[in-house]
Design an enzyme around this catalytic site. Sequence first.
Site, PDB file in Angstrom:
ATOM      1  N   LYS A  77       0.879  -1.243   0.113  1.00  0.00           N
ATOM      2  CA  LYS A  77      -0.140  -0.026  -0.057  1.00  0.00           C
ATOM      3  C   LYS A  77       0.773   1.386  -0.012  1.00  0.00           C
ATOM      4  CE  LYS A  77      -2.034   1.775   4.019  1.00  0.00           C
ATOM      5  NZ  LYS A  77      -1.470   3.366   4.282  1.00  0.00           N
ATOM      6  N   ASN A  78       2.047   1.322   0.944  1.00  0.00           N
ATOM      7  CA  ASN A  78       2.881   2.469   1.049  1.00  0.00           C
ATOM      8  C   ASN A  78       3.440   2.843  -0.030  1.00  0.00           C
ATOM      9  OD1 ASN A  78       1.254   2.937   3.363  1.00  0.00           O
ATOM     10  ND2 ASN A  78       2.694   2.650   4.888  1.00  0.00           N
ATOM     11  N   CYS A 106      -6.363   7.769   8.921  1.00  0.00           N
ATOM     12  CA  CYS A 106      -6.560   7.182  10.342  1.00  0.00           C
ATOM     13  C   CYS A 106      -6.513   8.058  11.519  1.00  0.00           C
ATOM     14  CB  CYS A 106      -5.591   6.034  10.699  1.00  0.00           C
ATOM     15  SG  CYS A 106      -5.986   4.644   9.533  1.00  0.00           S
ATOM     16  N   ARG A 161      -1.536  14.769  13.190  1.00  0.00           N
ATOM     17  CA  ARG A 161      -0.787  14.699  11.868  1.00  0.00           C
ATOM     18  C   ARG A 161      -0.838  15.775  10.991  1.00  0.00           C
ATOM     19  NH1 ARG A 161      -2.689   8.609   9.594  1.00  0.00           N
ATOM     20  NH2 ARG A 161      -0.393   8.537   9.003  1.00  0.00           N
ATOM     21  N   ASP A 214       3.670   0.875  12.007  1.00  0.00           N
ATOM     22  CA  ASP A 214       2.573   0.117  11.645  1.00  0.00           C
ATOM     23  C   ASP A 214       2.186  -1.274  12.090  1.00  0.00           C
ATOM     24  OD1 ASP A 214       1.568   2.171  10.560  1.00  0.00           O
ATOM     25  OD2 ASP A 214       2.333   1.871   8.335  1.00  0.00           O
ATOM     26  N   ARG A 226      -8.825  -0.756   4.210  1.00  0.00           N
ATOM     27  CA  ARG A 226      -7.890   0.406   3.445  1.00  0.00           C
ATOM     28  C   ARG A 226      -6.630  -0.087   2.953  1.00  0.00           C
ATOM     29  NH1 ARG A 226      -6.678   5.102   7.071  1.00  0.00           N
ATOM     30  NH2 ARG A 226      -5.703   5.480   5.265  1.00  0.00           N
TER      31      ARG A 226
HETATM   32  C1  UD1 Z   1       3.678   6.854   6.252  1.00  0.00           C
HETATM   33  C2  UD1 Z   1       2.837   5.683   6.026  1.00  0.00           C
HETATM   34  C3  UD1 Z   1       2.216   5.016   7.245  1.00  0.00           C
HETATM   35  C4  UD1 Z   1       3.296   5.149   8.587  1.00  0.00           C
HETATM   36  C5  UD1 Z   1       4.151   6.120   8.767  1.00  0.00           C
HETATM   37  C6  UD1 Z   1       5.402   6.217   9.499  1.00  0.00           C
HETATM   38  C7  UD1 Z   1       2.221   5.990   3.810  1.00  0.00           C
HETATM   39  C8  UD1 Z   1       1.015   6.005   2.870  1.00  0.00           C
HETATM   40  N1  UD1 Z   1       1.754   5.776   5.030  1.00  0.00           N
HETATM   41  O1  UD1 Z   1       2.607   8.069   6.651  1.00  0.00           O
HETATM   42  O2  UD1 Z   1       1.674   3.892   7.161  1.00  0.00           O
HETATM   43  O3  UD1 Z   1       2.567   4.865   9.715  1.00  0.00           O
HETATM   44  O4  UD1 Z   1       4.618   6.807   7.364  1.00  0.00           O
HETATM   45  O5  UD1 Z   1       5.985   5.085   9.178  1.00  0.00           O
HETATM   46  O6  UD1 Z   1       3.270   5.869   3.488  1.00  0.00           O
HETATM   47  N2  UD1 Z   1       4.644  14.746  10.901  1.00  0.00           N
HETATM   48  C9  UD1 Z   1       4.888  16.100  11.155  1.00  0.00           C
HETATM   49  N3  UD1 Z   1       4.673  17.199  10.040  1.00  0.00           N
HETATM   50  C10 UD1 Z   1       4.699  16.719   8.873  1.00  0.00           C
HETATM   51  C11 UD1 Z   1       4.621  15.285   8.564  1.00  0.00           C
HETATM   52  C12 UD1 Z   1       4.589  14.361   9.449  1.00  0.00           C
HETATM   53  O7  UD1 Z   1       4.881  16.495  12.362  1.00  0.00           O
HETATM   54  O8  UD1 Z   1       4.544  17.581   7.802  1.00  0.00           O
HETATM   55  C13 UD1 Z   1       5.104  14.119  11.920  1.00  0.00           C
HETATM   56  C14 UD1 Z   1       3.660  12.911  12.179  1.00  0.00           C
HETATM   57  O9  UD1 Z   1       2.748  14.045  12.553  1.00  0.00           O
HETATM   58  C15 UD1 Z   1       4.170  11.582  12.505  1.00  0.00           C
HETATM   59  C16 UD1 Z   1       5.551  11.466  12.054  1.00  0.00           C
HETATM   60  O10 UD1 Z   1       5.920  12.924  11.404  1.00  0.00           O
HETATM   61  O11 UD1 Z   1       4.388  11.932  14.018  1.00  0.00           O
HETATM   62  C17 UD1 Z   1       5.380  10.498  10.795  1.00  0.00           C
HETATM   63  O12 UD1 Z   1       4.979  10.933   9.795  1.00  0.00           O
HETATM   64  P1  UD1 Z   1       5.221  10.624   8.502  1.00  0.00           P
HETATM   65  O13 UD1 Z   1       6.644   9.880   8.461  1.00  0.00           O
HETATM   66  O14 UD1 Z   1       5.000  11.781   7.523  1.00  0.00           O
HETATM   67  O15 UD1 Z   1       3.966   9.571   7.986  1.00  0.00           O
HETATM   68  P2  UD1 Z   1       3.078   9.422   6.803  1.00  0.00           P
HETATM   69  O16 UD1 Z   1       3.823   9.808   5.755  1.00  0.00           O
HETATM   70  O17 UD1 Z   1       1.853  10.145   7.022  1.00  0.00           O
END
Ligand code: UD1
Length: 417
Positions: free
Chosen positions: A22-23, A116, A121, A305, A397
């Site tokens: 998925k990711n 989720c 986030r 995850d 999902r």
């Molecule tokens: C991706 C994965 C998700 C996984 C996560 C962490 C996909 C589609 N989803 O989510 O399954 O759980 O990586 O391995 O690939 N953060 C900020 N500011 C930002 C962006 C992120 O503070 O602009 C924080 C988030 O709140 C969180 C952390 O960084 O605490 C990790 O988030 P991130 O690595 O961005 O996860 P996703 O890309 O949303």
Amino acid sequence: MDVIHVEGNGPLQGEVTIQGSKNAVLPILAATILIEGVCCLKNCPHISDVECMLNLLESVGCRICRDKDSLKVDASNLKETRLPKELVSSMRSSIILLAPLLSRCKEATLNYPGGCVIGERPIDIHLYLLKKLGAVFTSEEDFLKGRLKDFSGTTVHLTFPSVGATENGILAGVLAKGRTVLMNCAKEPEVRQLCQFLNSAGAKIDGIGTECLTIEGVERLYPVTYTIEADRIVAGTYLFSAVATRGRIGILNAPIADMEAAIAVARQMGCRIFEGSNCLEVWQPDRPTAVKKVKTMVYPGFPTDLQSVLLTTLSVSKGESVVEETIFSNRFKIVEELSRMGADIKTEGNCAYICGKNNLHAASLLAEDLRGGAALVLAGICAHGESFIGNSHFIERGYEDICRDFRMLGATIEKMR
Ligand code: UD1
């Protein structure tokens, strides 16, 4: 309501084949917007997040054709730069359309993304790096509008190695003017796959798999065919399911090289694992032993995850464990549900303290997020009696058909109609 019915009936046994990731597929689908012509993606999972991404792509003018596990995306003629609110708010990953839309159309409008409910986030890192590369954002009520003349390469240091923000940075950099250097990048295998897809389309990305990516902007990208790798989180789910039920299973098509942290924890719990070329043979001969402490970390650390599935597994293990969640706040939502099944778990801040029990008892449960939902299904398989897991659409999902997969492993489980 959508409900899964499961009966606890002993150790899992059999073989399961792992679906595409998925990711990995979501950002690669977003990347097709950068390519004029027809790209073909193979081994795409049939999951609702992919459906949502396809609807988003169609909403901006892409033409999609699906044939079993293959998807063809033709982004030759884009007509729209505003993403529909209902789609964006149902999937956080819609944020990775921001850079491709800006790069290709010079503007993009979207509502703040959903997904989720696993804690705060924010998207500050995405916006910070896209601004550094030349985008200008204005925000009105609940939506965000981005505009751009051209992305211009520069050096950007991410304050945290966010997976999505790294992907947006890459997607902005590939067609930018000049050289983009992204520092403190996410090293997740799904980021690597995005880079490999883009390089096969003509991009020039260096440092793949490291925390520093150097991207030489190119004039254009060309249509390609690419095969999505297997999903390490789905494979990890079945790995811990074998551990929790004292099962003996084969996980076919497992992306073993990307699963080191999960495999190491399963081994600590007494699991015997034989690594074939792309098959994991997993045998948990005795009741699993608790691990003292597991901390979720960015890759190559233990994946957040898999934290929920690990919690279920530790709930039926011998001894006491601590799980520390360092990536997402509020990711202990299933603790309340597991406690209703007799699990002994206390949470304090970002730590969960688990005292393993011999048995869980069946219950009617509610999934609140994707991975937590899968962990509750596993808890139902471990428990004595019949359990019902409501809100199973969360699980869909990311899992093609969790009931089908667990049935392949001998579980008595079905989605109620
Ligand atoms: C991706 C994965 C998700 C996984 C996560 C962490 C996909 C589609 N989803 O989510 O399954 O759980 O990586 O391995 O690939 N953060 C900020 N500011 C930002 C962006 C992120 O503070 O602009 C924080 C988030 O709140 C969180 C952390 O960084 O605490 C990790 O988030 P991130 O690595 O961005 O996860 P996703 O890309 O949303």
